[in-house]
Design an enzyme around this catalytic site. Sequence first.
Site, PDB file in Angstrom:
ATOM      1  N   GLU A 498       0.833  -1.208   0.000  1.00  0.00           N
ATOM      2  CA  GLU A 498       0.000   0.000   0.000  1.00  0.00           C
ATOM      3  C   GLU A 498       0.867   1.257   0.000  1.00  0.00           C
ATOM      4  OE1 GLU A 498      -2.941  -0.359  -0.778  1.00  0.00           O
ATOM      5  OE2 GLU A 498      -3.194  -2.481  -0.294  1.00  0.00           O
ATOM      6  N   HIS A 501       1.707   2.233  -3.454  1.00  0.00           N
ATOM      7  CA  HIS A 501       0.662   3.063  -4.081  1.00  0.00           C
ATOM      8  C   HIS A 501       0.791   4.512  -3.607  1.00  0.00           C
ATOM      9  CE1 HIS A 501      -1.586  -0.080  -6.058  1.00  0.00           C
ATOM     10  NE2 HIS A 501      -1.948  -0.694  -4.949  1.00  0.00           N
ATOM     11  N   HIS A 504       3.534   6.293  -5.350  1.00  0.00           N
ATOM     12  CA  HIS A 504       3.107   6.569  -6.729  1.00  0.00           C
ATOM     13  C   HIS A 504       2.294   7.864  -6.779  1.00  0.00           C
ATOM     14  CE1 HIS A 504       1.272   4.549 -10.616  1.00  0.00           C
ATOM     15  NE2 HIS A 504       2.138   5.499 -10.909  1.00  0.00           N
TER      16      HIS A 504
HETATM   17 ZN   LIG Z   1      -2.613  -2.682  -4.754  1.00  0.00          ZN
END
Ligand SMILES: [Zn+2]
Length: 711
Positions: A498, A501, A504
């Site tokens: 997570e 993410h 990102h």
């Molecule tokens: Zn994911």
Amino acid sequence: MKKSRILLGVSGLMMLFALMSFPTPAVAEENPLLKPWTGPNGGVPPFDQVKPELIDPALEQALVAYRADIKQIAENPSPPTFENTVAALEHAGSEFERVATLFEVFASTMNGEEIKALEREWSPKFSAVSDEIIQNEKLFGRIDAIYKARKAAHLTAEQERLLWLTHNRFVKSGAQLGAEQKEELSKINARLATLFTDFGQNLLSDEETGKVVLDSRDDLVGLPESLIEAAATEAEEMGLKGKWVIRNTRSSADPFLTYADRRDLREKVWRMWASRGDNGGETDNNAIVTEILQLRAKKAKLLGFPTHAHWQLSDAMAKNPEKAMDLMLKVWKPAVARVAEEVADMQAIAKERGENLTIEPWDYRFYAEKVRKKKYDLDASELKPYLQLEKLLEAQFWVAEEMYGLSFSEVEGLPTYHPDVRVFDVKDSDGTHVGYWYFDPYAREGKRSGAWMSEYRTQEAFDITVTPIVSNNSNYIKGKPGEAVLISWDDAETMFHEFGHALHGLLSKVKYPTLAGTNVARDYVEFPSQINEHWLSTPEVLNRFALHYQTGEPMPQELIDKVEKAATFNQGFSTVEYLASALIDMKLHLAGDTKIDPRVFEKETLAELGMPSSIVMRHRIPQFAHVFSGDYYSAGYYSYLWAEVLDQDAWNAFKSEGSPYNKEVADRFVKFILSSGNTQEPADAYRNFRGQEPSIKPLLEARGFPTDGVE
Ligand SMILES: [Zn+2]
């Protein structure tokens, strides 16, 4: 893999959803949810102001403003240009976006009866509104004119990409259809929105009401003490003091199936869990699935695609269902062969125990655990004392600093929706503010299960500079004050996933929010998250941060070696369980308008595929929420495997430079992957990072499957 999360940026959500006409409430101007966010660095979400009763009037008021924005763009007397139409759309409905974000955060983390009612009310409203925007002929006329004249317009590469994505989104959603077809499409979309909600609520109902009650200590043989305690607490909460309850959730059922000696009870718990949504009666999802599939097939035809799968994949990295199927089948065959070996190991152990049985789905986890112990001398519970939540938090920050020069410092005093939520200020190596990262670690009532990342504010830099605000959410059990919270190895991997993410979202450096961070193709978005899991098991992290919660000693090398040696253990099982679901998802959506009976389809298709009888799909059709409680993952469950080809291949790029902490590879990874969002085709972005096409070989190796003849 298979982490649940909210990834659609809110700007993406808004475009999928839609606008409808509702009267303006008289008091709305005083609604605090409508105000621009205030506070440091461009403002932060006013979570302390949110009350469920404010959400509905705020959304309705914001909708009026959103409509006015759309009207102004669509009916602009000036000729259409990129700036006055495509770029202007990026900021249309920003007030609505802010309110929808607050609503979404409460729906996923602070849900109660009032929020549930709002969700039921607003999901069809949202659905109808996107059609209103998509079907606005004046608006699409302008977009189409700009698109057709794009060659002469001297746009930057990023502008061209935004123009293409905007145009494609409108066309893919029916902007070019005739009036009658548009009306039919809107009806289908509205019906689908209701069916998605029904599917999800039926599933939740089965999960909330199903339970297996255990009456005596004899029923508990084999279970670790922590599980027994949890089962006793569940029972007490249900008014069954003195008994033990196994609930119909994955976190309750899986450990029972792993440890319980009583085979008859394992079968009972397994049957409860595997039958969710498939029990007949009011909460049965089979008829809903049939109708959803028919509507999706009809919609695909209307939009000019042979099937829903072709429609969904037309703008994915895979491009078409054939490519996705091809990858899945390449991995399916060795995985099924591996299952045969795993089952043989398990049968041998059963025989040693003097048990005459054939491994059934309710036996797999139980005997797999026995094999792990025997072959690798590894008990998952040995790792836990070294995995302190607070230390792992430090670990992921440390990796982000080593790799990307980011620093995280906790800030006090910013509004949160719950006292458990923590906020961190993220800075780059120059000390410049990059964004905020919110962390909501613990389980509580009203919070959805699993772990996910969500975005409160998307990065952008065209008219104004906006820094991102992202969050990670999970469901750890909160310990007593002052006590270390210990988590499992799987949970630690999920935490890094997570956080991938989140990085990102945070490292995004684009101009337009539609192109930012995680707003990328569905089968590409898991790449940055899945690769981030790899750093957890590097010695640099384990030696510094995997410290025993009592002694402070680092995890012994001997234990690290065992973890490494057992890395490919049980991969037959986890690959087949996942891929069976992914293949069924794709085949359901390739079947066109054939009327499908889910029970028959599942049985026949699995038989054709050669599904081992000892394993059940990770998500059977009537409980496959990824695919039937919304559209995002439909014909898209393959995405995790697709992205894994990239993450394993990219990890090899780091390793081949001698160290996962190689600065040069890290810089390339930021430049072409983490910061560039959707400004390029994913395949191009990957090639630019890697210097070559991705190979499937590292994935097969990582799972311990043979690679003979694979390039
Ligand atoms: Zn994911």
